[in-house]
Design a protein around this motif. Structure first.
Motif, PDB file in Angstrom:
ATOM      1  N   GLY A  35     -48.358 -29.128 -55.950  1.00  0.00           N
ATOM      2  CA  GLY A  35     -47.166 -27.904 -55.314  1.00  0.00           C
ATOM      3  C   GLY A  35     -46.997 -26.510 -55.763  1.00  0.00           C
ATOM      4  N   THR A 134     -41.109 -27.776 -57.850  1.00  0.00           N
ATOM      5  CA  THR A 134     -40.709 -28.343 -57.367  1.00  0.00           C
ATOM      6  C   THR A 134     -39.644 -30.120 -57.348  1.00  0.00           C
ATOM      7  N   ASP A 165     -38.706 -25.648 -54.553  1.00  0.00           N
ATOM      8  CA  ASP A 165     -38.936 -26.154 -53.174  1.00  0.00           C
ATOM      9  C   ASP A 165     -39.003 -28.137 -53.771  1.00  0.00           C
ATOM     10  N   ASN A 167     -39.090 -30.260 -52.276  1.00  0.00           N
ATOM     11  CA  ASN A 167     -40.405 -31.538 -51.554  1.00  0.00           C
ATOM     12  C   ASN A 167     -40.463 -32.976 -51.938  1.00  0.00           C
ATOM     13  N   ASP A 198     -36.441 -33.346 -46.595  1.00  0.00           N
ATOM     14  CA  ASP A 198     -36.265 -32.822 -47.933  1.00  0.00           C
ATOM     15  C   ASP A 198     -34.613 -33.019 -48.365  1.00  0.00           C
ATOM     16  N   ASP A 284     -46.192 -24.594 -49.467  1.00  0.00           N
ATOM     17  CA  ASP A 284     -46.540 -24.431 -50.684  1.00  0.00           C
ATOM     18  C   ASP A 284     -46.941 -22.935 -50.334  1.00  0.00           C
TER      19      ASP A 284
END
Length: 343
Positions: A35, A134, A165, A167, A198, A284
């Protein structure tokens, strides 16, 4: 040119050729990715000073992973060496109504045992403009979660803008543990990126009646939870990619963003991506493109449009890394999605 630091795990990816199932494969295609590494590659590709921080084994496989980053002009000076092994993931690419499948083999990887003492964060964040991580890294191990928080503290001490992020990876940890660990880390975050799963699994927010499998995106639900997330965590921006899966080979792709300061909600242009060559790394590439827009000085709407276009193009490229140029993205943002041969 901005200095952007990302930190996480880079892995060896072994994928079946074409769209073969694992049981059919007599060989695997090899590349490297992960990521935060994928985000660093995108930013380096757009001309920014991108640095990736991780720990890899001190052996030829670890060197190959670092070389893959150097080839993409990502700075690797502060990558630590040591630990048992490089993590591996096996990818079986789906097609039509058959979904892709990922099998992880990453237990006891070098990053999972890394500690803050392995890195000079004061040096790493010196002159940095942005730090990205992430939810994958804290999920790898308790030690990696502690390492992530130490990096975040160091970044904020230097006044660095931070993005995450979310994730969520259900093969790495439960939603309950994700919420416990990640909710604590959100105190350091300025820009929160994630999709509908998420937001629900990592932070406990569900966007209304949205059903991505049927293509029903209830944007009002996203706006509502974005406001709740800003109220709870004081994010400057909350961003979600919006993937409508018509099939494994055919997706609708767009994104939305909410600004804390202007209190505006914005939905981007939607791209129909068909056929998909490789969707791994799509999120990503979206994060990398959107961060690029922000550090370029674009307003939040234009930054989002750059990120969406960048990630739509990534779906046409095999491997984890997004290898399109800044000009390619700008052309698509400008409306040229014809795919005509460039002569």
């Amino acid at each position: 040119m901005a200095k952007v630091v990302t930190m996480g795990e880079i892995m060896l990816r072994l994928s079946t050729p074409g769209n073969e199932k694992f049981i059919q494969a007599d060989e695997f295609d090899v590349c490297y990715g992960g990521g935060e590494a994928n985000v660093a590659v995108s930013l380096a590709n757009y001309g920014h000073d991108a640095e990736f921080v991780t720990k890899v084994p001190d052996n030829p496989i670890g060197e190959c992973a670092v070389a893959a980053l150097r080839k993409m002009n990502v700075k690797t000076d502060n990558i630590a060496k040591g630990g048992e092994r490089l993590g591996i993931y096996f990818l079986e690419s789906g097609a039509s109504m058959r979904a892709s499948n990922v099998v992880y083999d990453r237990a006891h990887s070098s990053i999972s045992t890394a500690e803050a003492a392995d890195f000079d964060f004061d040096k790493i964040f010196d002159g940095a403009d942005w730090f990205h991580f992430t939810g994958i890294t804290p999920a790898v191990s308790d030690a990696a979660a502690e390492l992530t928080e130490e990096a975040l503290k160091a970044a904020k001490a230097k006044g660095v803008k931070v993005s995450v992020d979310l994730n969520f990876r259900k093969k790495l940890w439960s939603s309950e543990k994700a919420q416990k660990v990640m909710s604590n880390l959100m105190q350091y975050v300025d820009v929160c990126i994630g999709n509908e799963e998420d937001a629900e699994k990592v932070l406990g927010f569900k966007p209304g009646a949205t059903d991505v499998t049927s293509g029903d995106l209830e944007l009002a639900g996203y706006e509502d939870i974005f406001k709740q997330m800003v109220e709870k965590f004081n994010f400057e921006y909350v961003i979600s990619s919006l993937r409508v899966s018509h099939s494994a080979s055919d997706n609708g792709w767009s994104a939305c963003i909410y600004s804390r300061d202007t209190k505006e909600f914005y939905h981007s242009k939607e791209y129909r991506v068909h056929p998909i060559v490789d969707r791994v790394g799509g999120g990503d590439s979206f994060a990398g493109g959107t961060i690029c827009g922000f550090v370029d000085g674009k307003n939040f709407k234009d930054a989002l449009e750059f990120g969406v276009a960048a990630s739509a193009l990534k779906h046409t490229i095999p491997g984890d890394f997004n290898l399109v140029s800044r000009a390619d993205v700008e052309n698509l943002v400008g409306g040229d999605g014809s795919g005509r041969v460039q002569r």
